[in-house]
Design an enzyme around this catalytic site. Structure first.
Site, PDB file in Angstrom:
ATOM      1  N   SER A 275       0.827  -1.218   0.000  1.00  0.00           N
ATOM      2  CA  SER A 275       0.000   0.000   0.000  1.00  0.00           C
ATOM      3  C   SER A 275       0.856   1.261   0.000  1.00  0.00           C
ATOM      4  O   SER A 275       0.606   2.198  -0.778  1.00  0.00           O
ATOM      5  CB  SER A 275      -0.978  -0.001   1.178  1.00  0.00           C
ATOM      6  OG  SER A 275      -0.300  -0.199   2.392  1.00  0.00           O
ATOM      7  N   HIS A 305      -1.808  -8.872   1.961  1.00  0.00           N
ATOM      8  CA  HIS A 305      -1.483  -7.616   2.666  1.00  0.00           C
ATOM      9  C   HIS A 305      -2.620  -7.312   3.656  1.00  0.00           C
ATOM     10  O   HIS A 305      -2.925  -8.117   4.515  1.00  0.00           O
ATOM     11  CB  HIS A 305      -1.267  -6.529   1.596  1.00  0.00           C
ATOM     12  CG  HIS A 305      -0.740  -5.225   2.106  1.00  0.00           C
ATOM     13  ND1 HIS A 305      -0.088  -5.085   3.303  1.00  0.00           N
ATOM     14  CD2 HIS A 305      -0.775  -3.964   1.566  1.00  0.00           C
ATOM     15  CE1 HIS A 305       0.263  -3.816   3.472  1.00  0.00           C
ATOM     16  NE2 HIS A 305      -0.153  -3.107   2.439  1.00  0.00           N
ATOM     17  N   HIS A 351       5.989 -12.594   7.150  1.00  0.00           N
ATOM     18  CA  HIS A 351       6.153 -11.191   6.747  1.00  0.00           C
ATOM     19  C   HIS A 351       7.287 -11.080   5.725  1.00  0.00           C
ATOM     20  O   HIS A 351       8.235 -11.867   5.764  1.00  0.00           O
ATOM     21  CB  HIS A 351       6.478 -10.306   7.963  1.00  0.00           C
ATOM     22  CG  HIS A 351       6.218  -8.863   7.706  1.00  0.00           C
ATOM     23  ND1 HIS A 351       7.163  -8.029   7.170  1.00  0.00           N
ATOM     24  CD2 HIS A 351       5.098  -8.121   7.862  1.00  0.00           C
ATOM     25  CE1 HIS A 351       6.638  -6.827   7.019  1.00  0.00           C
ATOM     26  NE2 HIS A 351       5.388  -6.844   7.434  1.00  0.00           N
ATOM     27  N   ARG A 360       3.592  -4.889  16.568  1.00  0.00           N
ATOM     28  CA  ARG A 360       2.191  -4.474  16.484  1.00  0.00           C
ATOM     29  C   ARG A 360       1.282  -5.597  16.999  1.00  0.00           C
ATOM     30  O   ARG A 360       0.205  -5.349  17.510  1.00  0.00           O
ATOM     31  CB  ARG A 360       1.831  -4.107  15.027  1.00  0.00           C
ATOM     32  CG  ARG A 360       2.660  -2.951  14.472  1.00  0.00           C
ATOM     33  CD  ARG A 360       2.419  -2.765  12.982  1.00  0.00           C
ATOM     34  NE  ARG A 360       2.775  -3.941  12.214  1.00  0.00           N
ATOM     35  CZ  ARG A 360       2.563  -4.085  10.906  1.00  0.00           C
ATOM     36  NH1 ARG A 360       1.994  -3.108  10.212  1.00  0.00           N
ATOM     37  NH2 ARG A 360       2.931  -5.182  10.271  1.00  0.00           N
ATOM     38  N   ASP A 406      -1.921  -8.590  11.692  1.00  0.00           N
ATOM     39  CA  ASP A 406      -3.283  -9.013  11.345  1.00  0.00           C
ATOM     40  C   ASP A 406      -3.751 -10.237  12.130  1.00  0.00           C
ATOM     41  O   ASP A 406      -4.941 -10.549  12.135  1.00  0.00           O
ATOM     42  CB  ASP A 406      -3.365  -9.308   9.837  1.00  0.00           C
ATOM     43  CG  ASP A 406      -3.025  -8.068   9.031  1.00  0.00           C
ATOM     44  OD1 ASP A 406      -3.586  -7.010   9.328  1.00  0.00           O
ATOM     45  OD2 ASP A 406      -2.177  -8.158   8.124  1.00  0.00           O
TER      46      ASP A 406
HETATM   47  N1  CMX Z   1       1.560 -19.739   5.559  1.00  0.00           N
HETATM   48  C1  CMX Z   1       1.986 -20.623   4.623  1.00  0.00           C
HETATM   49  N2  CMX Z   1       3.037 -20.406   3.824  1.00  0.00           N
HETATM   50  C2  CMX Z   1       3.705 -19.262   4.008  1.00  0.00           C
HETATM   51  C3  CMX Z   1       3.365 -18.317   4.982  1.00  0.00           C
HETATM   52  C4  CMX Z   1       2.223 -18.587   5.770  1.00  0.00           C
HETATM   53  N3  CMX Z   1       1.789 -17.739   6.685  1.00  0.00           N
HETATM   54  N4  CMX Z   1       4.236 -17.283   4.917  1.00  0.00           N
HETATM   55  C5  CMX Z   1       5.087 -17.565   3.927  1.00  0.00           C
HETATM   56  N5  CMX Z   1       4.777 -18.757   3.372  1.00  0.00           N
HETATM   57  C6  CMX Z   1       5.379 -19.382   2.206  1.00  0.00           C
HETATM   58  C7  CMX Z   1       5.245 -18.471   1.005  1.00  0.00           C
HETATM   59  O1  CMX Z   1       3.953 -18.584   0.438  1.00  0.00           O
HETATM   60  C8  CMX Z   1       6.377 -18.964   0.122  1.00  0.00           C
HETATM   61  O2  CMX Z   1       5.960 -20.154  -0.474  1.00  0.00           O
HETATM   62  P1  CMX Z   1       6.324 -20.505  -2.019  1.00  0.00           P
HETATM   63  O3  CMX Z   1       7.822 -20.462  -2.093  1.00  0.00           O
HETATM   64  O4  CMX Z   1       5.724 -21.852  -2.232  1.00  0.00           O
HETATM   65  O5  CMX Z   1       5.696 -19.416  -2.840  1.00  0.00           O
HETATM   66  C9  CMX Z   1       7.472 -19.298   1.142  1.00  0.00           C
HETATM   67  O6  CMX Z   1       6.791 -19.507   2.392  1.00  0.00           O
HETATM   68  C10 CMX Z   1       8.490 -18.202   1.345  1.00  0.00           C
HETATM   69  O7  CMX Z   1       7.835 -16.995   1.665  1.00  0.00           O
HETATM   70  P2  CMX Z   1       8.537 -15.879   2.562  1.00  0.00           P
HETATM   71  O8  CMX Z   1       9.748 -15.427   1.832  1.00  0.00           O
HETATM   72  O9  CMX Z   1       8.705 -16.386   3.953  1.00  0.00           O
HETATM   73  O10 CMX Z   1       7.435 -14.753   2.638  1.00  0.00           O
HETATM   74  P3  CMX Z   1       7.066 -13.670   1.532  1.00  0.00           P
HETATM   75  O11 CMX Z   1       7.916 -12.467   1.788  1.00  0.00           O
HETATM   76  O12 CMX Z   1       7.083 -14.230   0.167  1.00  0.00           O
HETATM   77  O13 CMX Z   1       5.551 -13.374   1.902  1.00  0.00           O
HETATM   78  C11 CMX Z   1       3.697 -12.842   3.255  1.00  0.00           C
HETATM   79  C12 CMX Z   1       5.190 -12.604   3.023  1.00  0.00           C
HETATM   80  C13 CMX Z   1       3.233 -11.914   4.354  1.00  0.00           C
HETATM   81  C14 CMX Z   1       2.939 -12.538   1.966  1.00  0.00           C
HETATM   82  C15 CMX Z   1       3.497 -14.327   3.677  1.00  0.00           C
HETATM   83  O14 CMX Z   1       4.166 -14.559   4.893  1.00  0.00           O
HETATM   84  C16 CMX Z   1       2.032 -14.709   3.812  1.00  0.00           C
HETATM   85  O15 CMX Z   1       1.414 -15.079   2.818  1.00  0.00           O
HETATM   86  N6  CMX Z   1       1.455 -14.603   5.047  1.00  0.00           N
HETATM   87  C17 CMX Z   1       0.032 -14.824   5.238  1.00  0.00           C
HETATM   88  C18 CMX Z   1      -0.771 -13.610   4.788  1.00  0.00           C
HETATM   89  C19 CMX Z   1      -0.583 -12.463   5.752  1.00  0.00           C
HETATM   90  O16 CMX Z   1      -0.684 -12.612   6.968  1.00  0.00           O
HETATM   91  N7  CMX Z   1      -0.360 -11.260   5.222  1.00  0.00           N
HETATM   92  C20 CMX Z   1      -0.287 -10.032   6.026  1.00  0.00           C
HETATM   93  C21 CMX Z   1       1.103  -9.456   6.141  1.00  0.00           C
HETATM   94  C22 CMX Z   1       1.087  -8.176   6.938  1.00  0.00           C
HETATM   95  C23 CMX Z   1       0.382  -7.086   6.196  1.00  0.00           C
HETATM   96  O17 CMX Z   1       0.880  -6.686   5.129  1.00  0.00           O
HETATM   97  O18 CMX Z   1      -0.689  -6.635   6.624  1.00  0.00           O
END
Ligand code: CMX
Length: 469
Positions: A275, A305, A351, A360, A406
Site C-alpha cells: 500500500s 497484505h 512477513h 504491532r 493481522d
Molecule cells: N503460511 C503458509 N506459507 C507461508 C506463509 C504462511 N503464513 N508465509 C510464507 N509462506 C510461504 C510463502 O507462500 C512462500 O511459499 P512458495 O515459495 O511456495 O511461494 C514461502 O513460504 C516463502 O515466503 P517468505 O519469503 O517467507 O514470505 P514472503 O515475503 O514471500 O511473503 C507474506 C510474506 C506476508 C505474503 C506471507 O508470509 C504470507 O502469505 N502470510 C500470510 C498472509 C498475511 O498474513 N499477510 C499479512 C502481512 C502483513 C500485512 O501486510 O498486513
C-alpha cells in the site's frame, strides 16, 4: 507524569546517540517546537530537509548500497534498497520505528486521551509529519483542525450508494475516496500552473482533508452495510480515534482506547509494503493524494497484505464451526495442517521483512491481556501463537513463522461487538491514510522524482548470467 516519562526517555535517547551517531538526527528531530499549528512547523522544517537531501545527492550520490541479485529481481524485489521513506523505518528483528521511536516508546511519549492511555493517532500524525513529539496542546489543536476539515460532500455518499450494499467494503471505501478527489486542492493548483517549489502546500491541504474525512466515509459504509444506514454524526468533544469508534457505533471507553491504539499502529510500516509503495509510486507521477491513496487501498485490499485481518478472523471462525470454541491444541494443529494441505497460507503469520514477532502484534496482545484475558477467541489466538510457528518452520521455506499485526486485530474488535470481518481492512485503510499522506507531503517538499525502475526479460537475465559466468 507523562511529561516526566517523556523527558527521561528523550534523555535516554540523547545519551544513546553519543554511542550511536546515527541516532543524532532522531534526537534532533524529536526536540519539541513551540509552534501549535502543524503547517507553520512544516514550513519551518522543509528548507532544512531540502538542503539535507541536496547535500546527500551532491556529496554521496555515487555511493553504492549493496548489489542486486537475480533472486531479488525474481523475488519481488525483497531486500532491494531503492526507496526514500522518511516517516518510518522497519528493522527485521525489532520491528517498526516511527521517526526513530518504537511502538512502546510511542506509547510512553505521545499524548493520550487519559493518563497512561493509548497514544492519540493525531500525535502520531504530528510525529510522522514533523519528526517531533508533540505536546498535548499541539495534539489538541490538530484534533480540532481535523474535525474542522471533516465535512464530506453529499456526492460522496451518493456515489457510495450507487454500489450494491453488499459490495466489498474496501470497494466502497476506494470508491468513496475517489469521490472525495473531486475536491483536490492539488489538482486545482496544478491546473492553475503552480510552481513546483509550492507543490507541498496543496498536497498538505489534500492530505489533511483526506485524513480528516476518511473515518467519516468509512463509518458511513459500515452503518450503510450493517446498521440499516443509521448514520451517527461526529462528536465534537472526541479525538480522531475516539470519534471513529463513536461514528461506527461503539462508545465504550475501552473500545475508544482500542481504536486509538489500532489507528496508531497500523498507520505506517516504511515504504516498501504494497500500500505505501503504491501510493508513493502513483504520487510520483504528481497524482494528488486522493488518487495515490485510492491506489494504495486497492493494494491493501489484497489477502497477502491488509485483507489478511479479514482472512484471519474468518479462518478462526471456520475453525470454531468445525471444532467448537473449546477445541484442544491437537484440534488446532490438525486445522493448521489441513489449511496448508489445501494450498493456502496461514493468514496473520509471516512477513516480507520482519523476522520476529511483530511488535504491532505484541502491543495488541498486551491490550488483550489487560482488557479481555478470559475471552475464548483470545485464548485461540494465544494458542495459535504457540502452535503455528513450529509448523511453518517444518515447511522449511517460510522465512518468518511469527505472527504479524493481522493475527490479532479481529479478535480485539469482535470482543467489543465489531464482528463484521469483511469490514476489518477498511479500519486498516483509515489508519494507513496517516502514514501515506505524511510521506506524500514530504515527497513533494523534497521534490522526489517520478519513480521508474528498470525491468528486464528472462532472456535478458539469462544472457546477463551467461556473460557473468
Ligand atoms: N503460511 C503458509 N506459507 C507461508 C506463509 C504462511 N503464513 N508465509 C510464507 N509462506 C510461504 C510463502 O507462500 C512462500 O511459499 P512458495 O515459495 O511456495 O511461494 C514461502 O513460504 C516463502 O515466503 P517468505 O519469503 O517467507 O514470505 P514472503 O515475503 O514471500 O511473503 C507474506 C510474506 C506476508 C505474503 C506471507 O508470509 C504470507 O502469505 N502470510 C500470510 C498472509 C498475511 O498474513 N499477510 C499479512 C502481512 C502483513 C500485512 O501486510 O498486513
Amino acid at each position: 507524569m507523562v511529561f516526566h516519562r517523556s523527558v527521561s526517555l528523550l534523555s535516554k535517547l540523547r545519551s544513546r546517540s553519543v554511542q550511536q551517531p546515527g541516532l543524532l538526527n532522531t534526537v534532533r528531530w524529536l526536540q519539541a517546537s513551540s509552534e501549535v499549528d502543524i503547517r507553520s512547523q512544516l514550513k519551518e522544517l522543509i528548507p532544512e530537509q531540502q538542503e539535507r537531501i541536496k547535500k546527500l545527492k551532491s556529496e554521496h550520490g555515487k555511493v553504492q548500497l549493496g548489489s542486486i541479485t537475480v533472486d531479488m529481481v525474481l523475488g519481488g524485489m525483497r531486500g532491494m534498497t531503492g526507496l526514500l521513506w522518511e516517516t518510518s523505518l522497519l528493522d527485521p528483528e525489532e520491528g517498526i520505528r516511527f521517526r526513530g521511536l518504537s511502538i512502546p516508546e510511542c506509547q510512553k511519549l505521545l499524548p493520550a486521551a487519559k493518563p497512561r492511555g493509548q497514544p492519540l493517532p493525531e500525535g502520531l500524525l504530528w510525529l510522522l509529519l514533523t519528526g517531533k513529539v508533540p505536546t498535548k496542546e499541539q495534539v489538541d489543536a490538530l484534533s480540532e483542525e481535523l474535525r474542522r476539515r471533516a465535512t464530506v460532500p453529499d456526492h460522496v455518499y451518493k456515489t457510495i450508494d450507487a454500489l450494491p450494499v453488499n459490495a466489498h467494503p474496501m470497494t466502497q471505501f476506494t470508491t468513496g475516496v475517489m469521490a472525495l478527489q473531486v475536491q483536490s486542492e492539488f489538482q486545482k493548483a496544478y491546473e492553475k500552473g503552480i510552481h513546483k517549489s509550492q507543490y507541498w502546500e496543496p498536497t498538505f491541504e489534500d492530505s489533511l482533508n483526506l485524513i480528516a474525512r476518511v473515518p467519516v466515509v468509512a463509518a458511513y459504509i459500515y452503518r450503510r452495510m450493517y446498521k440499516n444506514g443509521e448514520v451517527i454524526p461526529m462528536d465534537v468533544s472526541l479525538d480522531y480515534g475516539g470519534n471513529f469508534a463513536h461514528m461506527l457505533g461503539y462508545d465504550s471507553p475501552a473500545m475508544l482506547e482500542l481504536m486509538r491504539l489500532y489507528v496508531t499502529i497500523h498507520s505506517d510500516h516504511e515504504g516498501g509494503n504494497v500500500s505505501a509503495h503504491t501510493a508513493h509510486l502513483v504520487g510520483s507521477a504528481l497524482s494528488d493524494p486522493y488518487l495515490s491513496f485510492a491506489a494504495a487501498l486497492n493494494g491493501l485490499a489484497g489477502p497477502l497484505h491488509g485483507l489478511a485481518n479479514q482472512e484471519v478472523f474468518l479462518w478462526i471462525k471456520s475453525m470454531i464451526q468445525e471444532w467448537g470454541e473449546n477445541m484442544t491444541e491437537e484440534d488446532l494443529e490438525a486445522f493448521v495442517y489441513k489449511t496448508l494441505e489445501s494450498g493456502k497460507v496461514i493468514p496473520g503469520f509471516g512477513h516480507g521483512v520482519l523476522r520476529k514477532t511483530d511488535p504491532r502484534y505484541m502491543c495488541q496482545r498486551e491490550f488483550a491481556l489487560k482488557y479481555l484475558p478470559g475471552d475464548p477467541l483470545f485464548r485461540l489466538v494465544s494458542l495459535l501463537y504457540e502452535i503455528v510457528p513450529p509448523i511453518l518452520l517444518e515447511l522449511g521455506k517460510v522465512k518468518n513463522p511469527w505472527p504479524n499485526v493481522d493475527a490479532h486485530s479481529g479478535v480485539l474488535l469482535s470482543y467489543y461487538g465489531l464482528t463484521e470481518a469483511r469490514y476489518f481492512t477498511v479500519l486498516f485503510g483509515v489508519s494507513r491514510s496517516i502514514g501515506i499522506c505524511s510521506q506524500l507531503i514530504w515527497d513533494r517538499a523534497l521534490g522526489l522524482p517520478l519513480e521508474r525502475p528498470k525491468s528486464v526479460t528472462m532472456e535478458w537475465l539469462e544472457n546477463h548470467c551467461k556473460k557473468a559466468a
